[in-house]
Design a protein around this motif. Structure first.
Motif, PDB file in Angstrom:
ATOM      1  N   SER A  41      -3.181   7.072   4.164  1.00 39.08           N
ATOM      2  CA  SER A  41      -2.816   5.789   3.563  1.00 39.08           C
ATOM      3  C   SER A  41      -3.765   5.466   2.420  1.00 39.08           C
ATOM      4  O   SER A  41      -4.897   5.952   2.375  1.00 39.08           O
ATOM      5  CB  SER A  41      -2.853   4.663   4.605  1.00 39.08           C
ATOM      6  OG  SER A  41      -4.178   4.244   4.830  1.00 39.08           O
ATOM      7  N   SER A  42      -3.305   4.626   1.510  1.00 44.97           N
ATOM      8  CA  SER A  42      -4.155   4.221   0.390  1.00 44.97           C
ATOM      9  C   SER A  42      -5.302   3.336   0.862  1.00 44.97           C
ATOM     10  O   SER A  42      -6.250   3.093   0.126  1.00 44.97           O
ATOM     11  CB  SER A  42      -3.324   3.500  -0.672  1.00 44.97           C
ATOM     12  OG  SER A  42      -2.690   2.355  -0.121  1.00 44.97           O
ATOM     13  N   LYS A  43      -5.260   2.889   2.120  1.00 40.57           N
ATOM     14  CA  LYS A  43      -6.343   2.082   2.696  1.00 40.57           C
ATOM     15  C   LYS A  43      -7.444   2.944   3.289  1.00 40.57           C
ATOM     16  O   LYS A  43      -8.454   2.446   3.750  1.00 40.57           O
ATOM     17  CB  LYS A  43      -5.781   1.169   3.781  1.00 40.57           C
ATOM     18  CG  LYS A  43      -4.840   0.121   3.254  1.00 40.57           C
ATOM     19  CD  LYS A  43      -4.329  -0.722   4.392  1.00 40.57           C
ATOM     20  CE  LYS A  43      -3.471  -1.852   3.881  1.00 40.57           C
ATOM     21  NZ  LYS A  43      -3.014  -2.713   4.983  1.00 40.57           N
ATOM     22  N   SER A  57       0.867  -1.176   0.000  1.00 40.03           N
ATOM     23  CA  SER A  57       0.000   0.000   0.000  1.00 40.03           C
ATOM     24  C   SER A  57       0.909   1.233   0.000  1.00 40.03           C
ATOM     25  O   SER A  57       2.124   1.111   0.093  1.00 40.03           O
ATOM     26  CB  SER A  57      -0.918  -0.001   1.235  1.00 40.03           C
ATOM     27  OG  SER A  57      -0.151   0.140   2.414  1.00 40.03           O
ATOM     28  N   THR A  58       0.330   2.411  -0.117  1.00 39.01           N
ATOM     29  CA  THR A  58       1.134   3.637  -0.108  1.00 39.01           C
ATOM     30  C   THR A  58       0.672   4.558   1.014  1.00 39.01           C
ATOM     31  O   THR A  58      -0.457   4.469   1.482  1.00 39.01           O
ATOM     32  CB  THR A  58       1.038   4.395  -1.444  1.00 39.01           C
ATOM     33  OG1 THR A  58      -0.323   4.713  -1.708  1.00 39.01           O
ATOM     34  CG2 THR A  58       1.625   3.587  -2.588  1.00 39.01           C
ATOM     35  N   MET A  59       1.576   5.431   1.415  1.00 41.49           N
ATOM     36  CA  MET A  59       1.276   6.418   2.430  1.00 41.49           C
ATOM     37  C   MET A  59       1.774   7.763   1.929  1.00 41.49           C
ATOM     38  O   MET A  59       2.916   7.879   1.480  1.00 41.49           O
ATOM     39  CB  MET A  59       1.959   6.069   3.741  1.00 41.49           C
ATOM     40  CG  MET A  59       1.576   7.012   4.856  1.00 41.49           C
ATOM     41  SD  MET A  59       2.195   6.480   6.455  1.00 41.49           S
ATOM     42  CE  MET A  59       1.380   4.919   6.637  1.00 41.49           C
ATOM     43  N   LYS A  60       0.887   8.753   1.993  1.00 43.05           N
ATOM     44  CA  LYS A  60       1.246  10.111   1.584  1.00 43.05           C
ATOM     45  C   LYS A  60       1.381  10.962   2.838  1.00 43.05           C
ATOM     46  O   LYS A  60       0.543  10.877   3.736  1.00 43.05           O
ATOM     47  CB  LYS A  60       0.195  10.708   0.656  1.00 43.05           C
ATOM     48  CG  LYS A  60       0.559  12.088   0.185  1.00 43.05           C
ATOM     49  CD  LYS A  60      -0.457  12.664  -0.768  1.00 43.05           C
ATOM     50  CE  LYS A  60       0.006  14.049  -1.187  1.00 43.05           C
ATOM     51  NZ  LYS A  60      -0.914  14.692  -2.081  1.00 43.05           N
ATOM     52  N   LEU A  61       2.418  11.762   2.895  1.00 46.00           N
ATOM     53  CA  LEU A  61       2.668  12.636   4.032  1.00 46.00           C
ATOM     54  C   LEU A  61       2.863  14.052   3.527  1.00 46.00           C
ATOM     55  O   LEU A  61       3.578  14.260   2.549  1.00 46.00           O
ATOM     56  CB  LEU A  61       3.928  12.173   4.772  1.00 46.00           C
ATOM     57  CG  LEU A  61       4.370  13.012   5.946  1.00 46.00           C
ATOM     58  CD1 LEU A  61       4.919  12.121   7.030  1.00 46.00           C
ATOM     59  CD2 LEU A  61       5.413  14.034   5.550  1.00 46.00           C
ATOM     60  N   VAL A  62       2.208  15.010   4.167  1.00 46.24           N
ATOM     61  CA  VAL A  62       2.438  16.421   3.878  1.00 46.24           C
ATOM     62  C   VAL A  62       2.674  17.138   5.206  1.00 46.24           C
ATOM     63  O   VAL A  62       2.095  16.771   6.232  1.00 46.24           O
ATOM     64  CB  VAL A  62       1.286  17.089   3.091  1.00 46.24           C
ATOM     65  CG1 VAL A  62       1.146  16.501   1.706  1.00 46.24           C
ATOM     66  CG2 VAL A  62      -0.019  16.990   3.836  1.00 46.24           C
TER      67      VAL A  62
END
Length: 183
Positions: free
Chosen positions: A110-112, A82-87
């Motif tokens: 998270s993409s979840k 899966s992927t995780m985006k952080l800003v």
């Protein structure tokens, strides 16, 4: 002629050709170097991809191990693909300690479908540990967790919430309902 020579003799050109990093404009002001729109891509030790960008990165030549970052965005591949985006608005990376301190409006998605909101996060990039001593909130598909301290160790194997933790969970429709005759 000076501008043409400076463009031709760009010392960062050789460095950028060998590293997975790209840098927009570079501005030198006093003892600080400002890089606009730097990007860093690569793979972790366990072959998971990451892409990190910032609106700007500043490094003071008098403190070469410290890099200030602004308008940070990262996309990380997780172990289960899966992927995780952080800003985050701001951050400071200490290259000697291998520690990234993120501040102000940190959002992890998270993409979840899970979302985390932090005021601060200190990331040990070498060991994969994250600590926040300030209030945070985690929104999951089945509820929320709020706390005033957060700790993630062993790259996510253990997650701990402390200090005034409030958990709200939604039960699914298949959960057992209490009987009407129960006292």
């Amino acid at each position: 002629v000076v501008v043409a020579l400076a463009a031709w003799f760009n010392p960062l050109r050789m460095l950028a050709a060998r590293l997975p990093i790209s840098v927009g404009n570079v501005v030198v002001s006093g003892s600080k170097i400002k890089m606009e729109n730097p990007k860093l891509s690569g793979f972790t030790r366990d072959k998971r991809r990451y892409d990190v960008t910032a609106g700007a990165a500043l490094q003071d030549l008098t403190r070469p191990g410290i890099v200030e970052l602004h308008d940070i965005s990262a996309l990380l591949e997780m172990q289960e693909k899966s992927t995780m985006k952080l800003v985050a608005e701001d951050g400071v990376f200490d290259t000697k300690k291998e520690q990234l301190t993120l501040e102000r409006n940190i959002v992890v998605t998270s993409s979840k479908g899970d979302e985390g909101y932090f005021e601060e996060a200190v990331i040990d990039t070498k060991n994969g540990n994250v600590v926040s001593e300030k209030p945070m909130q985690l929104k999951m598909l089945n509820g929320t967790v709020k706390g005033n301290r957060f700790e993630l160790t062993n790259s996510g194997d253990v997650i701990r919430f402390d200090n005034g933790v409030v958990v709200n969970m939604k039960l699914d429709n298949n959960a057992t309902k209490p009987s009407a005759a129960a006292p």
